[in-house]
Design an enzyme around this catalytic site. Structure first.
Site: not given
Ligand code: SAM
Length: 191
Positions: A37
């Protein structure tokens, strides 16, 4: 919050190829079509969470581990972050990044975070970093009384919601429009 953002070395969490942009305030690719993000978004979300030292925090969507590191910086060594990631490869990368950056109180697990982590619940705070179709009931259930959850909701038009649990009452405030990757899972969007 600004102090925590200044302290966490974002370049450690950005893949080599994009490292020269690590301190540019924008999302960057981290693999599996996912992103780390933007810095301002992480700052806004941690501010809305009203974090305090020693808190137990659930994060859904570990990605690179950066957001979890900023949370860990604020809650300190007496606190803990449990961060769930659906892609094993990203979870491994997040663990490695957090190790290199020296964070020992962030525990990254692989799984469907839309169901939360009942075995570690309840949580003082919940930080969801992917956009859900609606607020997942298991996450509300796993929030402590007086707890706060921050979660983007929506597919194309998304809004960041601040959810406060006060006994049986759930108070939801809209912060405003945002843009996140979808939360994919049982209580998220379907693949
Ligand atoms: N917080 C992260 C960082 O600082 O790099 C950015 C996160 S990214 C915007 C959103 C993340 O949510 C992705 O890595 C995606 O694979 C994960 N995601 C989506 N659905 C999910 C789920 N049901 N359970 C766990 N992770 C999930």
């Amino acid at each position: 919050m600004i102090e925590a953002l200044k302290k966490v070395p974002r370049h450690i969490f950005v893949p080599e190829k994009y490292r020269k942009y690590a301190y540019v305030d924008q999302p960057l690719p981290i693999g599996e079509n996912q992103t780390i993000s933007a810095i301002h978004m992480v700052g806004i979300m941690v501010e809305l969470l009203e974090l305090e030292e020693g808190m137990k925090v659930l994060e859904v969507g570990a990605g690179s581990g950066y957001h979890a590191a900023v949370i860990a910086e604020i809650i300190g060594e007496r606190g803990a972050v449990y961060s769930v990631e659906r892609y094993p490869r990203l979870a491994e990368m997040a663990r490695e990044n957090l190790r290199k950056a020296g964070y020992k109180n962030v525990f990254v697990m692989v799984g469907d975070g839309s169901k939360g982590l009942p075995e570690y619940a309840p949580f003082d705070r919940i930080n969801v970093t992917a956009s859900a179709p609606e607020i997942p009931k298991p996450l509300i259930d796993q929030l402590k009384d007086n707890g706060i959850m921050v979660i983007p909701v929506g597919r194309i038009f998304q809004e960041l919601k601040v959810v406060r649990k006060r006994g049986e009452e759930i108070v939801v405030e809209n912060w405003g429009g945002v843009s996140f990757v979808p939360l994919v899972g049982e209580y998220g969007f379907k693949d």
